[in-house]
Design a protein around this motif. Structure first.
Motif, short mmCIF file in Angstrom:
data_model
loop_
_atom_site.label_atom_id
_atom_site.label_comp_id
_atom_site.label_asym_id
_atom_site.label_seq_id
_atom_site.Cartn_x
_atom_site.Cartn_y
_atom_site.Cartn_z
N GLY A 612 0.79 -1.22 0.00
CA GLY A 612 0.00 0.00 0.00
C GLY A 612 0.82 1.28 0.00
O GLY A 612 2.03 1.26 -0.25
N LEU A 613 0.14 2.37 0.29
CA LEU A 613 0.74 3.70 0.31
C LEU A 613 0.79 4.22 1.74
O LEU A 613 -0.22 4.18 2.45
N TYR A 614 1.94 4.70 2.16
CA TYR A 614 2.02 5.43 3.42
C TYR A 614 1.77 6.90 3.12
O TYR A 614 2.36 7.47 2.20
N VAL A 615 0.88 7.51 3.90
CA VAL A 615 0.51 8.90 3.67
C VAL A 615 0.69 9.69 4.95
O VAL A 615 0.49 9.16 6.05
N GLU A 616 1.08 10.96 4.82
CA GLU A 616 1.30 11.82 5.98
C GLU A 616 0.41 13.04 5.90
O GLU A 616 0.42 13.77 4.91
N ASP A 617 -0.38 13.25 6.95
CA ASP A 617 -1.23 14.42 7.05
C ASP A 617 -0.36 15.68 7.03
O ASP A 617 0.58 15.80 7.82
N THR A 618 -0.66 16.61 6.15
CA THR A 618 0.20 17.79 5.98
C THR A 618 0.14 18.74 7.17
O THR A 618 1.05 19.55 7.35
N VAL A 626 -2.54 3.44 3.57
CA VAL A 626 -3.66 3.15 2.67
C VAL A 626 -3.36 1.79 2.07
O VAL A 626 -2.43 1.63 1.27
N ARG A 627 -4.12 0.77 2.46
CA ARG A 627 -3.84 -0.58 1.99
C ARG A 627 -4.21 -0.70 0.51
O ARG A 627 -5.23 -0.18 0.07
N VAL A 628 -3.36 -1.42 -0.22
CA VAL A 628 -3.55 -1.52 -1.67
C VAL A 628 -4.89 -2.17 -2.00
O VAL A 628 -5.53 -1.82 -3.01
N HIS A 638 3.31 -2.65 -7.63
CA HIS A 638 4.36 -1.77 -7.09
C HIS A 638 5.50 -1.66 -8.09
O HIS A 638 6.13 -2.65 -8.43
N SER A 639 5.78 -0.44 -8.54
CA SER A 639 6.92 -0.17 -9.42
C SER A 639 8.01 0.47 -8.58
O SER A 639 7.94 1.65 -8.23
N GLN A 640 9.03 -0.32 -8.24
CA GLN A 640 10.10 0.19 -7.37
C GLN A 640 10.88 1.32 -8.02
O GLN A 640 11.25 2.29 -7.37
N LYS A 641 11.13 1.21 -9.32
CA LYS A 641 11.93 2.23 -10.01
C LYS A 641 11.22 3.58 -10.05
O LYS A 641 11.85 4.62 -10.01
N GLU A 642 9.89 3.52 -10.14
CA GLU A 642 9.12 4.77 -10.23
C GLU A 642 8.56 5.21 -8.88
O GLU A 642 7.88 6.23 -8.80
N TYR A 643 8.85 4.45 -7.81
CA TYR A 643 8.31 4.75 -6.48
C TYR A 643 6.79 4.95 -6.56
O TYR A 643 6.25 5.91 -6.03
N LEU A 669 -4.40 2.25 19.09
CA LEU A 669 -3.42 2.73 20.06
C LEU A 669 -2.46 1.64 20.50
O LEU A 669 -1.29 1.90 20.78
N ILE A 670 -2.93 0.39 20.56
CA ILE A 670 -2.06 -0.70 21.00
C ILE A 670 -0.95 -0.93 19.98
O ILE A 670 0.23 -1.03 20.31
N GLN A 671 -1.33 -1.00 18.69
CA GLN A 671 -0.34 -1.18 17.63
C GLN A 671 0.30 0.14 17.20
O GLN A 671 1.30 0.15 16.50
N ARG A 672 -0.31 1.26 17.64
CA ARG A 672 0.13 2.62 17.25
C ARG A 672 0.14 2.78 15.73
O ARG A 672 1.12 3.21 15.12
N THR A 673 -0.99 2.40 15.11
CA THR A 673 -1.11 2.48 13.66
C THR A 673 -2.36 3.26 13.28
O THR A 673 -3.36 3.29 14.02
N LEU A 674 -2.30 3.90 12.11
CA LEU A 674 -3.44 4.60 11.51
C LEU A 674 -3.72 4.00 10.14
O LEU A 674 -2.79 3.72 9.38
N ASP A 675 -4.99 3.79 9.84
CA ASP A 675 -5.40 3.29 8.53
C ASP A 675 -6.24 4.34 7.83
O ASP A 675 -7.19 4.89 8.42
N PHE A 676 -5.90 4.62 6.57
CA PHE A 676 -6.63 5.58 5.75
C PHE A 676 -7.16 4.90 4.50
O PHE A 676 -6.72 3.82 4.12
N GLU A 677 -8.10 5.57 3.86
CA GLU A 677 -8.56 5.18 2.53
C GLU A 677 -8.54 6.43 1.66
O GLU A 677 -8.75 7.54 2.13
N LEU A 678 -8.26 6.23 0.37
CA LEU A 678 -8.29 7.35 -0.57
C LEU A 678 -9.70 7.84 -0.76
O LEU A 678 -10.65 7.04 -0.80
N VAL A 679 -9.85 9.14 -0.88
CA VAL A 679 -11.17 9.73 -1.12
C VAL A 679 -11.30 10.01 -2.61
O VAL A 679 -10.46 10.72 -3.18
#
Length: 679
Positions: A612-618, A626-628, A638-643, A669-679
């Motif tokens: 997936g994509l890791y995203v950071e709130d600006t 964001v899970r693929v 996933h294209s590694q060369k093109e990131y 909070l236990i895993q300290r993770t956030l999950d998002f979805e694209l809008v």
């Protein structure tokens, strides 16, 4: 036939699967096939009582539950898994990485269990010594008593009750304790500290006659608003000297004193306070609190350079002209009295409105600092800038807002004079040692190696992929100046933070050592840590070594043969403290976002992976995934060369650095993770 075994450090994932790297023996390195072999996989049922980070002995063979190709009859090689990875079984735990774990207690079927905060701890503890009246969801430090491969659960005993899970102080202290630091001091240490504090006034009176007296010189501290201890102060006085550069005419010069708390005068080798400082290695900085290296009696009082109070200092004193040239330097034990405790913001206001206490002195210090900074930049020093965030907390410690920290001129003013002192102390002692190499004098350096070629090439590929020029100018590879020019290109751009972070990750880690190679990031040939002995143990060591030179009896390796080991330990403790700080920030980020599930945020793609994509709130800098599988409308590769993640049918791309709108769907909070979805 005996089965082959290997030894190594086991790394265990959150799913409970272990991996052990092949030992890099001479035979292994000589064998290309074995050198390139993937890590040995240990299924959860074959961990044999091993925990993450333990040194283990692994037996190779067809003992795991993953699919195997059966070996040919009589074959001597162990079986491989279907994917070509050797699998194995832990047959012995040689050395435990840790034996103490922060756990949350739960009462199940009249049995107390402790679930470790460390998510790689795959088994809960069975605990027998739970104090009467203990509530569920209490957090406690648990010591491993015993655990064998065949046992259902490890047996543990409570060493310390921390507090109730979910409460701010309990969670913050849990993070510190989990990283191996203590939040309290022993009774013996407290008694030592109290005695030093009680005798302090008399100590100052007795010692004043033996020190260079700066109490009549304009002296100030400039620190954060929330600072509780003051390591350093600056003094300044104008002097005039006849200069050959001006044809014998007088030239304005300044004597700048960088005065550092004389911690080692109070903390003597062999004392309980000294031993604890060595163990801790550093203070730990959390979201809202500091876990100090030294007891409050010293860190916040006796050693702290407080306004209006006489204090003992170890000073680096420089004669500097208006061009920022260091004409002379000296190092001496002093007595000072800070006349003003500025916050960064207060000192900045004086500079901005050109009105206020010590205006002339602040103007001069600021002008000289800018000259020193420009000289460093011309030498190739890298400025990574500052993009930190800080949380606004309510009375209970709950995050109610986020602010981005802004670096101002007074931050840089203090930074430049601290860098100057650290550099000049290192240069001074090193030059003295080089004059008499047969003496084998010892010293402690803060070094920063050049980045590894593969890491910097990865950075180059990434930067060029998102449209920036980053080419090496020299024949030997990328220089600090090349990296500095890259960072100047991105100033003010939307992807500035992203590239800064990627650049930092490509750098080597700065460490302490007795072997000098210089400091790549600062572009210094000599560098050490002298300016923060209240919060860093290496600075205390540097003070002792420098003082031994001043007294004419320099320390040699024979006298301080353990110094390299102390450097290694200090570097390890520093890394743990940084990790604890990051974990405390991460906890508050997830806690802050918990009440925002369902809300939409503008974010930037900060990472691209197969899953997936890791995203950071600006705004808040909170990062999540964001899970693929949640990205509809196509199948993405996933294209590694093109990131990038690229749609098979639509060819739509999601690339590192892209701005996206996302919706928060989960905050754990236990895993300290956030999950998002694209809008």
């Amino acid at each position: 036939m005996n089965k082959k075994t290997v030894s190594g450090i086991i790394q265990i994932t959150r799913k409970g699967v272990g991996y052990v790297a092949w030992p890099r023996s001479e035979a292994a390195v000589a064998s290309k096939a074995e050198k390139e072999q993937e890590d040995i996989e240990i299924p959860i049922e074959n961990l044999g009582g091993a925990f993450n980070g333990d040194v283990v002995e692994v037996e190779l063979g067809g003992l795991a539950q993953t699919p195997f190709r059966k070996p040919r009859a009589g074959a001597s090689k162990p079986a491989k898994s279907a994917g070509g990875r050797f699998t194995g079984k832990v047959v012995a735990v040689i050395e435990r990485a840790k034996t103490e774990f922060v756990c949350t207690l739960a009462h199940q079927n009249n049995i107390w269990m402790g679930v470790a905060d460390d998510t790689r701890m795959y088994k809960p503890f069975h605990i027998q010594n739970v104090p009467t009246g203990t509530k569920e969801n209490t957090k406690a430090l648990v010591k491993l008593v015993s655990f064998y491969g065949g046992a259902e659960n490890p047996l543990g005993e409570i060493l310390e009750v921390i507090g109730q899970a979910g409460e701010h102080r309990a969670e913050m202290n849990s993070i510190v304790i989990e990283h191996g630091f203590r939040t309290e001091f022993s009774k013996e240490i407290q008694e030592e500290a109290k005695k030093i504090e009680e005798e302090h006034a008399q100590t100052i009176q007795n010692e004043a006659h033996h020190r260079v007296d700066f109490r009549g010189v304009t002296t100030m501290t400039i620190d954060p608003l929330t600072a509780k201890d003051f390591d350093d102060a600056l003094s300044i006085q104008e002097i005039t000297e006849a200069s050959a550069k001006t044809g014998g005419n007088t030239e304005t010069e300044y004597e700048i004193g960088v005065h550092i708390a004389d911690v080692t005068f109070f903390v003597r080798p062999g004392s309980a306070i000294e031993e604890e400082a060595r163990k801790r290695g550093t203070s730990v900085y959390l979201v809202d609190a500091t876990i100090p290296m030294l007891p409050e009696e010293l860190s916040g009082n006796v050693c702290s350079l407080k306004e209006g109070e006489d204090r003992l200092a170890f000073s680096a004193v420089f004669r500097i002209n208006t061009r920022g040239e260091v004409l002379a330097r000296r190092f001496e034990r002093t007595i000072i009295c800070s006349q003003k405790r500025f916050t960064y913001e207060e000192a900045q206001e004086v500079l901005d409105i050109q009105k206020g206490q010590f205006l002339k002195e602040l103007n001069t210090l600021n002008t000289l600092a800018k000259i020193l900074r420009k000289a460093r930049e011309q030498e190739g020093a890298i400025d990574f800038g500052d993009n930190e965030v800080k949380f606004v907390l309510d009375a209970s410690g709950k995050p109610i807002g986020v602010e981005r920290k802004v670096r101002i001129a007074t931050n840089e003013l203090i930074e430049e004079f601290m860098l100057l002192a650290n550099r000049e102390v290192a240069k001074h002692v090193s030059v003295l040692a080089q004059k008499v190499p047969e003496k084998n004098y010892v010293f402690l350096y803060r070094i920063h190696d050049e980045p590894k070629a593969d890491r910097i090439e990865e950075l180059s590929t990434f930067v060029r992929a998102i449209g920036y020029d980053f080419e090496k100018r020299g024949k030997k590879g990328y220089s600090a100046r090349d990296i500095g020019q890259l960072l100047k290109q991105i100033e003010g751009k939307p992807e500035q933070h992203l590239i800064r972070t990627a650049t930092l990750r490509s750098m080597a880690k700065a460490i302490y050592t007795t072997k000098n190679i210089g400091h790549f990031g600062l572009a210094f040939d000599y560098y050490t840590h002298f300016t923060s002995p209240i919060r860093r143990y290496p600075d205390m060591l540097v003070h002792r070594i420098l003082n031994s030179h001043i007294l004419g009896n320099p320390m040699t390796r024979r006298e301080y043969d353990s110094l390299e080991n102390l450097c290694i330990k200090a570097s390890e403790q520093e890394a743990k403290a940084v990790s604890a700080e990051r974990d405390s920030i991460r906890y508050k980020q997830v806690e802050y976002m918990q009440e925002k599930i369902g809300q939409t945020f503008e974010a930037v793609i900060s990472g691209v992976t197969d899953w997936g994509l890791y995203v950071e709130d600006t705004v808040s800098a909170c990062e999540g995934l964001v899970r693929v599988k949640s990205i509809g409308g196509d199948f993405y590769n996933h294209s590694q060369k093109e990131y990038s993640l690229v749609g098979e049918r639509t060819k739509k791309k999601f690339t590192l650095g892209d701005k996206v709108n996302v919706k928060l769907v989960a905050a754990d909070l236990i895993q300290r993770t956030l999950d998002f979805e694209l809008v």
